[in-house]
Scaffold this motif. Sequence first.
Motif, PDB file in Angstrom:
ATOM      1  N   UNK A 407      55.307  42.975  15.726  1.00  0.00           N
ATOM      2  CA  UNK A 407      55.119  43.900  14.616  1.00  0.00           C
ATOM      3  C   UNK A 407      55.736  43.302  13.358  1.00  0.00           C
ATOM      4  N   UNK A 408      55.083  43.502  12.249  1.00  0.00           N
ATOM      5  CA  UNK A 408      55.577  42.996  10.964  1.00  0.00           C
ATOM      6  C   UNK A 408      54.426  42.771  10.021  1.00  0.00           C
ATOM      7  N   UNK A 409      54.717  42.747   8.740  1.00  0.00           N
ATOM      8  CA  UNK A 409      53.656  42.560   7.754  1.00  0.00           C
ATOM      9  C   UNK A 409      53.087  41.152   7.837  1.00  0.00           C
ATOM     10  N   UNK A 410      51.921  40.974   7.238  1.00  0.00           N
ATOM     11  CA  UNK A 410      51.246  39.692   7.294  1.00  0.00           C
ATOM     12  C   UNK A 410      52.107  38.582   6.701  1.00  0.00           C
ATOM     13  N   UNK A 411      52.773  38.832   5.549  1.00  0.00           N
ATOM     14  CA  UNK A 411      53.536  37.775   4.893  1.00  0.00           C
ATOM     15  C   UNK A 411      54.885  37.528   5.560  1.00  0.00           C
ATOM     16  N   UNK A 412      55.317  38.446   6.415  1.00  0.00           N
ATOM     17  CA  UNK A 412      56.534  38.209   7.198  1.00  0.00           C
ATOM     18  C   UNK A 412      56.232  37.512   8.519  1.00  0.00           C
ATOM     19  N   UNK A 413      54.947  37.368   8.847  1.00  0.00           N
ATOM     20  CA  UNK A 413      54.539  36.753  10.111  1.00  0.00           C
ATOM     21  C   UNK A 413      54.289  35.269   9.879  1.00  0.00           C
ATOM     22  N   UNK A 414      55.123  34.426  10.468  1.00  0.00           N
ATOM     23  CA  UNK A 414      55.024  32.985  10.252  1.00  0.00           C
ATOM     24  C   UNK A 414      53.874  32.394  11.073  1.00  0.00           C
ATOM     25  N   UNK A 415      53.559  31.154  10.742  1.00  0.00           N
ATOM     26  CA  UNK A 415      52.524  30.457  11.516  1.00  0.00           C
ATOM     27  C   UNK A 415      52.937  30.338  12.976  1.00  0.00           C
ATOM     28  N   UNK A 416      54.232  30.123  13.223  1.00  0.00           N
ATOM     29  CA  UNK A 416      54.707  30.031  14.599  1.00  0.00           C
ATOM     30  C   UNK A 416      54.559  31.368  15.315  1.00  0.00           C
ATOM     31  N   UNK A 513      62.977  41.080   9.779  1.00  0.00           N
ATOM     32  CA  UNK A 513      64.231  41.838   9.895  1.00  0.00           C
ATOM     33  C   UNK A 513      65.224  40.994  10.677  1.00  0.00           C
ATOM     34  N   UNK A 514      66.519  41.345  10.561  1.00  0.00           N
ATOM     35  CA  UNK A 514      67.541  40.611  11.306  1.00  0.00           C
ATOM     36  C   UNK A 514      67.587  41.097  12.754  1.00  0.00           C
ATOM     37  N   UNK A 515      68.387  40.426  13.572  1.00  0.00           N
ATOM     38  CA  UNK A 515      68.432  40.716  15.006  1.00  0.00           C
ATOM     39  C   UNK A 515      68.880  42.148  15.283  1.00  0.00           C
ATOM     40  N   UNK A 516      69.841  42.644  14.505  1.00  0.00           N
ATOM     41  CA  UNK A 516      70.330  44.009  14.731  1.00  0.00           C
ATOM     42  C   UNK A 516      69.243  45.035  14.449  1.00  0.00           C
ATOM     43  N   UNK A 517      68.512  44.832  13.348  1.00  0.00           N
ATOM     44  CA  UNK A 517      67.440  45.765  13.004  1.00  0.00           C
ATOM     45  C   UNK A 517      66.288  45.670  14.017  1.00  0.00           C
ATOM     46  N   UNK A 518      66.038  44.453  14.506  1.00  0.00           N
ATOM     47  CA  UNK A 518      64.985  44.296  15.517  1.00  0.00           C
ATOM     48  C   UNK A 518      65.334  45.091  16.773  1.00  0.00           C
ATOM     49  N   UNK A 519      66.600  45.029  17.224  1.00  0.00           N
ATOM     50  CA  UNK A 519      67.006  45.792  18.392  1.00  0.00           C
ATOM     51  C   UNK A 519      66.866  47.290  18.157  1.00  0.00           C
ATOM     52  N   UNK A 520      67.226  47.718  16.947  1.00  0.00           N
ATOM     53  CA  UNK A 520      67.108  49.142  16.635  1.00  0.00           C
ATOM     54  C   UNK A 520      65.662  49.590  16.701  1.00  0.00           C
ATOM     55  N   UNK A 521      64.757  48.792  16.174  1.00  0.00           N
ATOM     56  CA  UNK A 521      63.332  49.156  16.195  1.00  0.00           C
ATOM     57  C   UNK A 521      62.757  49.111  17.618  1.00  0.00           C
ATOM     58  N   UNK A 522      63.217  48.147  18.424  1.00  0.00           N
ATOM     59  CA  UNK A 522      62.773  48.110  19.824  1.00  0.00           C
ATOM     60  C   UNK A 522      63.184  49.383  20.553  1.00  0.00           C
TER      61      UNK A 522
END
Length: 584
Positions: A407-416, A513-522
């Motif tokens: 999940x994430x916006x198009x411009x936050x989504x890297x090629x990897x 988002x950072x790791x802490x925010x990612x965990x919160x969203x999960x």
Amino acid sequence: MTLEGARERRVRTGGVELSVAELGDPGRPTVVLVHGYPDSKEVWSEVATRLAGRFHVVLYDVRGHGRSTAPRPLRGGFTLEKLTDDFLAVVDAVSPDRPVHLVGHDWGSVQSWEFVAVRRTEGRIASFTSMSGPSLDHFGHWIKKRMRRPTPRRAGQLLGQGARSWYVYLLHTPALPELMWRGPLGSRWPEMLRRAEKIAAGDYPAPTLPSDAAHGAWLYRDNVRPRVRHPRADAYAHAPVQLITPLEDQFLSQRLYDELEGWVPQLTRRTLPAGHWIPRTRPDQVASWIGEFVTSVEGGDPAPAANGPYADRFGGQLVLVTGAGSGIGRATALAFARAGARVVAVDRDPRSAAGTAEQARLHGAPEAWAEQADVSDEQAMEKLAERVVANHGVVDVLVNNAGIGLSGSFFDTTAEDWRTVLDVNLWGVLHSCRLFGKQMAERGQGGHIVNVASAAAYQPSRTLPAYSTSKAAVLMLSECLRAELADQDIGVTAICPGFVHTNITSTARFTGVDAEEEKRRQKRATRLYGLRGYPPEKVAAAILRAVVRNQPVVPVTPEAHALRLVSRFAPSALRMMARWEARL
């Protein structure tokens, strides 16, 4: 016969010499395979090799077939009484101290019904598996019952079987069958089988086919009319019987076995969607059922009986599920297990795959195996496909379920990020379809591919561009494959779940988002999906139903149905919804 490691012997009986082949350890339970018409023992080669690792397997050419000699004169040389003499001579030679497990196909089954119902074989037969060949005594009583008390339904059954038995009348004509088999029919038979039954080339039929078929005409002439007119009243089986009925048998009606329980004290029924020659077209499935039945009779610890929906449809079939370690994949593997399928559970976590395989066996799968593979790794998937076909046979149902969330916006989504999602969600499906789908097509016996997409495949979202794109590609791939494979009887289904409570939310990545925010969203996504409470077992049920009905696209969950409807009739509404900041 091209059976690696087979031991050949000759058995003399009643003026003929029988060619007998043996595989496996003679100290193990003996399974005797009896071929039908116009076959020789080569019809069993693929079944025999699959059984040889667990049993002492014996095949023999019936008198006048293959490398066995023919009686002289032919007339009167093929009676059931003389065929019983042959059987007893073979089992006395290969298993003098223990009863054998008898398996017959076509005329091999017809004569084996005689073996299992006469007094002189009592104690020599431990079990009998019958395929595509009824007892002539039972058949005679079946006809008489319908003629004595005719009803429209019974008359229809008689006429239907009469039409299917057209070849029996021809085989009773003098000289004509012999001329046809030794002439054009003998040379064209392999191609006719390939077209009608889709039997692949190999060591079958044997080069002796023309003489085998000419001699075998006397099986019909010596036995059919006498037994059907005057059937024995005491033709009761004295051993447990397993009946395997091909649902697409063009020669025998399923109704022939309606009253079989009255003749068989211990009867196990199996059905499968296939034609007449299942020892060649479904050797893995046939071998699995034989092995399971023999193990049960021998007092082993067989798998629990299948009791789930569609057990008649999937019993004994080979089903492979990717991403089977948890969630929808595990639920699907267990649903097929309850339907009696043999299950290959594939997951990149070997412990999770092993757990699913163990549960599958407990839920009714006759056999279940765990395989570790990363679906995004092409070479790993190629090796997996090679192992599966070598060890278990061609997959009948393929379920491509493995997937990851992002999940994430198009411009936050890297090629990897894009590569990671597409490698698993799209390329994983492509690898499986190409490898296992090709095996299905080459086998020529049909099959089904299920690709688990998502309602996100037709619902655009500003926060799920990579995930939605991968699932939309899976949906279109499924539609394209369905069109291409339809002529080969391979169905393709795209399953599109909505919000289903699985662990994909706890493992999904959130970009930008950072790791802490990612965990919160999960945690938030997991909590919301948990509150929705739609279990993966309902998706699994929809998958089995979709395969049975051969459905093209199947939305699962109310919201998935609603979104599918809106996407077709009011797409502008979905575009408006896409502007909301939806979560995975």
